[in-house]
Scaffold this motif. Structure first.
Motif, PDB file in Angstrom:
ATOM      1  N   GLY A 242      25.285  15.346   3.783  1.00  0.00           N
ATOM      2  CA  GLY A 242      24.158  15.423   2.854  1.00  0.00           C
ATOM      3  C   GLY A 242      22.949  16.187   3.366  1.00  0.00           C
ATOM      4  O   GLY A 242      21.973  16.361   2.636  1.00  0.00           O
ATOM      5  N   VAL A 243      23.006  16.623   4.623  1.00  0.00           N
ATOM      6  CA  VAL A 243      21.874  17.385   5.169  1.00  0.00           C
ATOM      7  C   VAL A 243      22.221  18.872   5.146  1.00  0.00           C
ATOM      8  O   VAL A 243      23.329  19.262   5.531  1.00  0.00           O
ATOM      9  CB  VAL A 243      21.556  16.932   6.617  1.00  0.00           C
ATOM     10  N   ASN A 244      21.271  19.686   4.691  1.00  0.00           N
ATOM     11  CA  ASN A 244      21.467  21.133   4.677  1.00  0.00           C
ATOM     12  C   ASN A 244      21.120  21.694   6.054  1.00  0.00           C
ATOM     13  O   ASN A 244      19.953  21.752   6.452  1.00  0.00           O
ATOM     14  CB  ASN A 244      20.570  21.747   3.587  1.00  0.00           C
ATOM     15  N   GLY A 245      22.156  22.082   6.786  1.00  0.00           N
ATOM     16  CA  GLY A 245      21.986  22.513   8.172  1.00  0.00           C
ATOM     17  C   GLY A 245      21.042  23.689   8.332  1.00  0.00           C
ATOM     18  O   GLY A 245      20.213  23.719   9.248  1.00  0.00           O
ATOM     19  N   ASP A 246      21.171  24.664   7.432  1.00  0.00           N
ATOM     20  CA  ASP A 246      20.316  25.849   7.555  1.00  0.00           C
ATOM     21  C   ASP A 246      18.864  25.525   7.239  1.00  0.00           C
ATOM     22  O   ASP A 246      17.946  26.080   7.850  1.00  0.00           O
ATOM     23  CB  ASP A 246      20.822  26.967   6.633  1.00  0.00           C
ATOM     24  N   ALA A 247      18.653  24.611   6.286  1.00  0.00           N
ATOM     25  CA  ALA A 247      17.272  24.221   5.953  1.00  0.00           C
ATOM     26  C   ALA A 247      16.615  23.547   7.154  1.00  0.00           C
ATOM     27  O   ALA A 247      15.436  23.785   7.453  1.00  0.00           O
ATOM     28  CB  ALA A 247      17.271  23.296   4.736  1.00  0.00           C
ATOM     29  N   VAL A 248      17.380  22.724   7.849  1.00  0.00           N
ATOM     30  CA  VAL A 248      16.844  22.070   9.050  1.00  0.00           C
ATOM     31  C   VAL A 248      16.477  23.107  10.106  1.00  0.00           C
ATOM     32  O   VAL A 248      15.388  23.073  10.689  1.00  0.00           O
ATOM     33  CB  VAL A 248      17.872  21.059   9.616  1.00  0.00           C
ATOM     34  N   ARG A 249      17.389  24.058  10.323  1.00  0.00           N
ATOM     35  CA  ARG A 249      17.113  25.095  11.332  1.00  0.00           C
ATOM     36  C   ARG A 249      15.876  25.906  10.951  1.00  0.00           C
ATOM     37  O   ARG A 249      15.054  26.245  11.801  1.00  0.00           O
ATOM     38  CB  ARG A 249      18.323  26.027  11.500  1.00  0.00           C
ATOM     39  N   PHE A 250      15.775  26.198   9.661  1.00  0.00           N
ATOM     40  CA  PHE A 250      14.642  27.004   9.197  1.00  0.00           C
ATOM     41  C   PHE A 250      13.325  26.271   9.443  1.00  0.00           C
ATOM     42  O   PHE A 250      12.353  26.852   9.933  1.00  0.00           O
ATOM     43  CB  PHE A 250      14.841  27.313   7.702  1.00  0.00           C
ATOM     44  N   THR A 251      13.305  24.996   9.132  1.00  0.00           N
ATOM     45  CA  THR A 251      12.099  24.194   9.374  1.00  0.00           C
ATOM     46  C   THR A 251      11.775  24.141  10.873  1.00  0.00           C
ATOM     47  O   THR A 251      10.612  24.216  11.277  1.00  0.00           O
ATOM     48  CB  THR A 251      12.286  22.763   8.820  1.00  0.00           C
TER      49      THR A 251
END
Lengths: 412, 412
Positions: free
Chosen positions: B327-336
């Motif tokens: 349920g976690v967007n991996g790329d969104a986490v990396r971007f943040t």
């Protein structure tokens, strides 16, 4: 053990045809900390470098980027990406680096036709055009400035003929671009390679290239992505090198950002800074500066009593070749210049080895104090090794050139 | 126009599997002015670098030098210099970079046999040995540490078998050397390639290699000098690349100083400085440091509530792969993480893309403050994107590791 000591080489005045002294601002830019190769800020640096390279190459080409390696990595990347086994390639040779183009073309499986003229002169363009008519090659590969002989080949007529007859024209501009005029588009050149360590004032280790849509078309036809990224990718016409596969490298420099390699971060910082300095100076100012210092150097050498090697009609404005005076040991003179004066000039290759010295006046090395240093050191070293010189005349002659020049006030 | 602005990228904490942060002393060494490539002082720097590389590779090999290009330039140089068309090459693949070895071998004209195991584990050495028996290859090419999966392949048994059966064993040690033990001679490896931008703490752009006399014998048999230096040189078995022709490059690194290319001065300064720092730290201390920080990182990640990807028996001590929580967007986490915290971690390739994150703890990036930074930023970013974390637990767990370690006092 000296390998454990801090690196602390002597300062040198580099007046060879490369590598030359790097711009101090370029060296400082290299201390900027690393950022990731897909960091948005790094992607912007890549795009900015492409735009600065287009200006340097005087081209409207979309593709203008660097290959990660020394100058000849760029030459091999262009040739092996264009040439397929059996392709006819014509290489007119007027020095060592023409032979290099032929060597690389051979290793790509080309059917190479060489034509040669005497070292120390260039080709009449009509002779090359006649040979193109006879051979009907797919590619003509030609050196612009032969540092081995100090000679520069006119290109405009050859380019025009190639374009009209659908021949690809590839030019090695490693030694000239950034120091003397080079008109990629106006001269109808399809692919150009340059180097960082000569007229750009950047350390060795990158090879900026540009090419047009005629070349891009071939790349797209030969495109094959490596299996780790796309297992299904295949192409019987694939390029023989993976590292030099421009069909992949251009995707890395495109919005697709294909992960072909890890870009050489610090060298790219250096290249961008070197190009920014060139933009600041202005191409025409830069060419004028190189011509002025060449004139001071040449007048100084003549006043010293030395004669120049090579056909003056084709002299490179950034390399000056000198006939080593009879009875003087050329290498001993060079050795004394480095050892006692910290000034380096070059010998050369092949049939000219031992017969000429070569002095480069390129990029950041091309400045007034360096012209004086090389003239003074050469004069003293020739005298020290038993040669005749008109003592003191060289520096005065160079000073005359600077004083007479209207450019001098605006030039470092 | 931003291309005209002074280069000033943001400072980043680089916790990817490369490129990682360069040692500050290495960056400073890159500001040292250029000297000529045949200057006696530069030749000494080359020789010193060779000796430092022998120590890094833990080898008595004479040949240990760098290829001017990114890591994969070294891989291609070794493979294309050894492989002749039709040669049988066995490539066991357990991630993206195994496919790269196969890709390069194909392009050299090899008859390639691939064997694959699931991404996330390594091969039982006996399985590879059985395949060597079946295929009888001339060369086995194998990745040591697969950064794409965080997995490290044991090599000693394969090396022993290859040596006893006269098979050449080539290993890609790009990601591991300098960060974890690598015994070139003891493991019977014939040729090894590494990179500068991972565990050496040097910017990307050079590929140090070493090889023994079994490889040198092939190079001498295939030797061909470029025509600009010796017009009579010919060899039907010549290497397909001129730039990557190790038979010429080794002569450049020998007292003959064959003028094959213009060495990348500033990158060589950087490499020597990086190797000097490694010598100063000591290989075993360096490996211990990498293990300690890995432990702190792993304990932190577990305490946060994350699970690691891959077979723990074969985990690279310098790359840690994490299953992206459901349920976690991996790329969104990396971007943040990059945008808000200036901390970069990596995604991966192929079938694992979107499923795992990869954290590198390599070279200069492998230090206490960076472990804390990556744990803090990852925790905050996962939470921000709707994932569950045990708030605050990661940093405490890492602190526990450091406090409990007897090494901690002596490690930065």
């Amino acid at each position: 053990m000296s390998m454990l000591q801090e690196l602390n080489p002597s300062l040198r005045t580099l007046m060879t045809p490369g590598p030359v002294e790097a711009e101090p601002r370029v060296l400082r830019a290299m201390t900027i900390p690393i950022i990731g190769q897909f960091d948005p800020e790094f992607l912007r640096i890549m795009d900015e470098t492409m735009e600065l390279l287009r200006q340097l190459f005087q081209t409207e080409n979309h593709w203008a980027y660097s290959v990660d390696g020394t100058s000849r990595s760029g030459i091999e990347a262009v040739l092996c990406s264009i040439i397929e086994p059996g392709d006819k390639v014509l290489v007119p040779i007027f020095g060592r680096f023409g032979h290099l183009l032929a060597e690389i073309a051979y290793r790509c499986g080309a059917d190479v036709t060489k034509m040669e003229c005497e070292w120390g002169t260039a080709f009449d363009q009509e002779k090359i055009i006649a040979e193109i008519k006879r051979v009907s090659p797919k590619v003509v590969a030609l050196v612009h400035g032969e540092t081995s002989t100090g000679i520069m080949q006119p290109l405009d007529g050859i380019g025009k003929f190639c374009r009209e007859n659908d021949v690809l024209f590839v030019v090695d501009g490693v030694a000239t671009i950034g120091g003397t005029d080079f008109k990629t588009d106006e001269w109808n050149i399809d692919a150009v390679i340059t180097g960082t360590q000569k007229c750009l004032g950047v350390p060795t280790g990158m090879a900026p290239i540009t090419y047009n849509d005629r070349v891009e078309k071939i790349l797209l036809e030969r495109r094959k992505i490596e299996q780790g990224l796309d297992i299904s990718s295949s192409n019987p016409r694939r390029i023989q090198s993976n590292y030099f596969d421009l069909s992949q490298i251009q995707e890395y420099w495109s919005p697709k950002r294909l992960n072909h390699h890890t870009e050489a971060t610090t060298m790219l910082y250096a290249l961008r800074e070197g190009l920014r300095i060139i933009h600041e100076e202005g191409l025409q100012n830069r060419f004028d500066r190189h011509k002025l210092h060449e004139k001071a150097l040449v007048e100084g050498l003549k006043a010293m009593g030395l004669s120049l090697f090579g056909d003056p009609r084709y002299k490179m404005p950034i390399v000056t070749c000198i006939n080593i005076p009879e009875g003087v040991n050329g290498d001993a003179v060079r050795f004394t210049m480095v050892k006692e004066f910290g000034v380096e000039i070059a010998s050369t290759f092949g049939s000219l080895a031992g017969k000429i010295w070569r002095i480069g006046s390129m990029g950041f090395s091309c400045r007034k104090e360096n012209i004086f240093r090389v003239l003074s050191a050469l004069e003293a070293a020739i005298y020290r090794h038993g040669g005749k010189v008109n003592a003191g005349a060289a520096v005065q002659a160079a000073l005359d050139v600077y004083e007479e020049s209207t450019l001098a006030v605006s030039i470092k």
